[in-house]
Design a protein around this motif. Structure first.
Motif, PDB file in Angstrom:
ATOM      1  N   GLU A 185       0.860  -1.183   0.000  1.00 20.62           N
ATOM      2  CA  GLU A 185       0.000   0.000   0.000  1.00 20.62           C
ATOM      3  C   GLU A 185       0.896   1.232   0.000  1.00 20.62           C
ATOM      4  N   ILE A 186       0.672   2.134  -0.947  1.00 21.77           N
ATOM      5  CA  ILE A 186       1.519   3.315  -1.134  1.00 21.77           C
ATOM      6  C   ILE A 186       0.687   4.574  -0.916  1.00 21.77           C
ATOM      7  N   GLU A 187       1.294   5.566  -0.286  1.00 21.43           N
ATOM      8  CA  GLU A 187       0.665   6.873  -0.118  1.00 21.43           C
ATOM      9  C   GLU A 187       1.557   7.930  -0.754  1.00 21.43           C
ATOM     10  N   GLU A 188       0.961   8.772  -1.605  1.00 16.13           N
ATOM     11  CA  GLU A 188       1.701   9.846  -2.256  1.00 16.13           C
ATOM     12  C   GLU A 188       0.917  11.141  -2.124  1.00 16.13           C
ATOM     13  N   GLN A 189       1.628  12.228  -1.889  1.00 18.03           N
ATOM     14  CA  GLN A 189       0.980  13.518  -1.704  1.00 18.03           C
ATOM     15  C   GLN A 189       0.438  14.045  -3.025  1.00 18.03           C
ATOM     16  N   THR A 190      -0.738  14.661  -2.970  1.00 18.86           N
ATOM     17  CA  THR A 190      -1.350  15.237  -4.160  1.00 18.86           C
ATOM     18  C   THR A 190      -0.922  16.694  -4.331  1.00 18.86           C
ATOM     19  N   GLU A 191      -1.222  17.234  -5.505  1.00 11.35           N
ATOM     20  CA  GLU A 191      -0.927  18.627  -5.790  1.00 11.35           C
ATOM     21  C   GLU A 191      -2.210  19.449  -5.634  1.00 11.35           C
ATOM     22  N   THR A 192      -2.048  20.680  -5.170  1.00  7.38           N
ATOM     23  CA  THR A 192      -3.190  21.582  -5.018  1.00  7.38           C
ATOM     24  C   THR A 192      -3.126  22.671  -6.076  1.00  7.38           C
ATOM     25  N   HIS A 193      -4.219  22.859  -6.798  1.00  2.00           N
ATOM     26  CA  HIS A 193      -4.322  23.903  -7.809  1.00  2.00           C
ATOM     27  C   HIS A 193      -5.455  24.851  -7.440  1.00  2.00           C
ATOM     28  N   ILE A 194      -5.296  26.113  -7.798  1.00  2.00           N
ATOM     29  CA  ILE A 194      -6.324  27.120  -7.554  1.00  2.00           C
ATOM     30  C   ILE A 194      -7.043  27.410  -8.866  1.00  2.00           C
ATOM     31  N   GLU A 195      -8.371  27.318  -8.851  1.00  5.54           N
ATOM     32  CA  GLU A 195      -9.167  27.589 -10.040  1.00  5.54           C
ATOM     33  C   GLU A 195     -10.254  28.605  -9.713  1.00  5.54           C
ATOM     34  N   VAL A 196     -10.804  29.210 -10.749  1.00  2.00           N
ATOM     35  CA  VAL A 196     -11.866  30.203 -10.579  1.00  2.00           C
ATOM     36  C   VAL A 196     -13.035  29.851 -11.482  1.00  2.00           C
ATOM     37  N   GLY A 197     -14.191  30.340 -11.122  1.00  2.00           N
ATOM     38  CA  GLY A 197     -15.382  30.127 -11.933  1.00  2.00           C
ATOM     39  C   GLY A 197     -16.391  31.222 -11.676  1.00  2.00           C
ATOM     40  N   MET A 198     -17.301  31.403 -12.623  1.00  2.00           N
ATOM     41  CA  MET A 198     -18.356  32.401 -12.464  1.00  2.00           C
ATOM     42  C   MET A 198     -19.544  31.973 -13.308  1.00  2.00           C
ATOM     43  N   GLY A 199     -20.731  32.426 -12.923  1.00  2.00           N
ATOM     44  CA  GLY A 199     -21.913  32.026 -13.658  1.00  2.00           C
ATOM     45  C   GLY A 199     -23.122  32.850 -13.277  1.00  2.00           C
ATOM     46  N   THR A 200     -24.206  32.611 -14.012  1.00  2.00           N
ATOM     47  CA  THR A 200     -25.465  33.315 -13.806  1.00  2.00           C
ATOM     48  C   THR A 200     -26.589  32.292 -13.664  1.00  2.00           C
ATOM     49  N   ILE A 201     -27.450  32.501 -12.681  1.00  2.00           N
ATOM     50  CA  ILE A 201     -28.553  31.578 -12.443  1.00  2.00           C
ATOM     51  C   ILE A 201     -29.609  31.751 -13.535  1.00  2.00           C
ATOM     52  N   THR A 202     -29.965  30.650 -14.186  1.00  2.00           N
ATOM     53  CA  THR A 202     -31.066  30.651 -15.146  1.00  2.00           C
ATOM     54  C   THR A 202     -32.170  29.696 -14.688  1.00  2.00           C
ATOM     55  N   ARG A 203     -31.766  28.519 -14.185  1.00  2.00           N
ATOM     56  CA  ARG A 203     -32.752  27.546 -13.692  1.00  2.00           C
ATOM     57  C   ARG A 203     -32.490  27.170 -12.241  1.00  2.00           C
ATOM     58  N   SER A 204     -31.244  26.776 -11.939  1.00  2.00           N
ATOM     59  CA  SER A 204     -30.897  26.354 -10.584  1.00  2.00           C
ATOM     60  C   SER A 204     -29.415  26.581 -10.366  1.00  2.00           C
ATOM     61  N   LEU A 205     -28.972  26.455  -9.119  1.00  2.00           N
ATOM     62  CA  LEU A 205     -27.559  26.639  -8.800  1.00  2.00           C
ATOM     63  C   LEU A 205     -26.720  25.571  -9.483  1.00  2.00           C
ATOM     64  N   PHE A 206     -27.120  24.315  -9.397  1.00  2.00           N
ATOM     65  CA  PHE A 206     -26.332  23.238  -9.996  1.00  2.00           C
ATOM     66  C   PHE A 206     -26.291  23.360 -11.514  1.00  2.00           C
ATOM     67  N   ALA A 207     -27.386  23.783 -12.126  1.00  2.00           N
ATOM     68  CA  ALA A 207     -27.381  23.958 -13.582  1.00  2.00           C
ATOM     69  C   ALA A 207     -26.386  25.035 -13.987  1.00  2.00           C
ATOM     70  N   ALA A 208     -26.325  26.123 -13.205  1.00  2.00           N
ATOM     71  CA  ALA A 208     -25.411  27.221 -13.534  1.00  2.00           C
ATOM     72  C   ALA A 208     -23.959  26.822 -13.318  1.00  2.00           C
TER      73      ALA A 208
END
Length: 473
Positions: A185-208
């Motif tokens: 069993e092996i454990e390896e550290q993951t990498e962290t990335h920063i991402e951005v997003g934006m949207g507008t509600i048309t039907r629901s939060l998940f849809a947007a």
């Protein structure tokens, strides 16, 4: 011909490479980003043109040609390793993903591993237990020689989990050694990335958020973070906007899940709400605050179910079983059986069990003579008893239809001094703002996140117009 790039243009282009102005994932966002870069280049080219006199064709000097080259010395040992890796001994790596209904045998067959000894070893060795549970979507990697001989297999069964403050990937490795197989069993550290997003509600939060390519895990966090300010069940309106900065995890270039929302801005019915993550002492005791330092962890959440619909409100109604008119002491949230129920505030279990028309019910006691009733549950979360301490957001049970109920729903009842009040309109207690001694540190820490939200806000109107234009084509 050698052209000198103005220093201001260099700085502008470098600014576009800043983490604060990364190209968005959406089509509209990428077009706006490209437009911004082209505008900067054209601006400076235009400025340069005004300061030049264009010579006639006969006055043009022959073009000057310059060859630029960088010579980088590669150490002999590194070159030797590269040549060895690229040589005949380099293994072939094959990758597959677990499909619903897969077995160890079907996975090995798909990877063209026909050695029956390998299947026998995997299915009989207790050290290989992690591969017995094949989770759809998980990755299996296999290395073979150019002749097809098996070298090793790696099953990434836990792509991202937190341990000792780190996010690691866990995998089972099976290797061929001297005609046999070893399991580790092996454990390896993951990498962290920063991402951005934006949207507008048309039907629901998940849809947007789906349109904006924002992961569902981040969407759920958004609703949790601003749940004490925005009613995500009833309060969203078409045209509401959001902007979010968040973490993602990767291992060897493969996505292994999401991290934490770092900054969030949500414009709901014309009013803007913001949230930033702040940790004053670099441990897990951090929390979310508005840009002004107001804590967003309300004493109570508005909803015990993250996403549902209200099937019956507080007040007088016709009883669905008895048919008579009577007072309804709570609010009913319709949801499928088994939907997790979360505690809306820290508290202590005052009652857990069966109680008349409530069926399976939990009653939590809170400071200020407040009690909250969660009725008609199909089952309780494990290890809960009377007197158990419960944290806000903790799963305490699951939606059902026990007791006097005609369908799966949660009966949520809010009492003050044993008197039921409408949980949708009652004034909920406020949490105190950030401590004064931490305020200077807070302002400095959240400044980059605030700037990222401001940049997204500037891009969003143009991105929305571009997306709408593309959608109409």
């Amino acid at each position: 011909m050698i052209v000198k790039v103005p220093l201001a243009l260099k700085r502008a282009l470098l600014a576009m490479r800043s983490p604060l102005i990364q190209a968005p994932n959406s089509v509209g966002g990428r077009l706006v980003y490209a437009f911004a870069v082209c505008s900067i280049v054209l601006l400076f080219v235009g400025v340069g043109a005004f300061g030049m006199v264009v010579p006639s064709a006969t006055d043009l000097p022959p073009p000057e040609q310059v060859v630029l080259q960088d010579v980088v010395a590669i150490p002999d040992e590194a070159l030797a390793r590269t040549e060895a890796t690229a040589g005949a001994d380099a293994p072939f790596i094959t990758e597959t993903h677990i499909q619903p209904g897969d077995t160890v045998a079907s996975v090995l067959k798909r990877l063209k591993l026909t050695d029956t000894r390998l299947l026998t070893a995997i299915t009989s060795n207790t050290q290989a237990r992690s591969i017995y549970k094949l989770r759809p979507g998980r990755t299996v990697l296999v290395a073979t020689t150019q002749d097809g001989d098996f070298l090793w297999l790696r099953y990434i069964h836990t792509p991202g989990t937190e341990a000792n403050g780190r996010v690691i990937a866990k995998m089972l490795e099976v290797k061929a050694v001297d005609g046999s197989f070893t399991f580790n069993e092996i454990e390896e550290q993951t990498e962290t990335h920063i991402e951005v997003g934006m949207g507008t509600i048309t039907r629901s939060l998940f849809a947007a958020t789906d349109v904006a390519n924002i992961p569902d895990g981040i969407t759920s966090q958004m609703a949790d973070i601003l749940g004490s300010k925005i009613d995500f069940l009833r309060g969203l309106r078409k045209g509401d906007q959001f902007r979010v900065v968040y973490e993602t995890r990767a291992h060897e270039g493969r996505s292994v899940g999401t991290g934490r929302v770092l900054a969030l801005q949500f414009v709901n019915q014309g009013k803007s709400y913001s949230a930033v993550w702040f940790n004053s002492d670099d441990n897990k005791s951090g929390g979310y605050y508005s840009l002004e330092g107001e804590t967003l962890r309300g004493v109570f959440l508005r909803n015990a179910l993250k996403f549902s619909r209200i099937s019956s409100t507080f007040g007088t109604r016709r009883d669905p079983i008895l048919g008579s008119w009577s007072g309804h002491a709570g609010v009913d949230y319709a949801a499928p059986t088994g939907t997790p129920i979360q505690a809306t505030a820290d508290g202590i279990i005052d009652y857990i069990g069966w109680q008349n028309g409530y069926g399976n019910v939990i009653i939590l006691r809170h400071p200020g003579n407040i009690t909250v009733v969660y009725g008609h549950q199909s089952a309780f979360a494990p290890d809960l008893v009377k007197g158990s301490r419960i944290a806000q957001g903790q799963t305490i049970g699951y939606v059902g239809s026990t007791g006097w109920s005609t369908g799966a729903h949660l009966h949520y009842e809010f009492r003050i001094n044993d008197k039921p009040v409408d949980p949708l309109t009652v004034a909920l207690p406020e949490s105190p703002p950030i401590e004064a001694e931490h305020l200077p540190t807070f302002v400095k820490a959240v400044a980059p996140l605030k700037q990222q939200l401001e940049v997204l806000a500037k891009f969003q109107p143009a991105a929305a117009e571009e997306s709408a234009s593309i959608a109409q084509q």
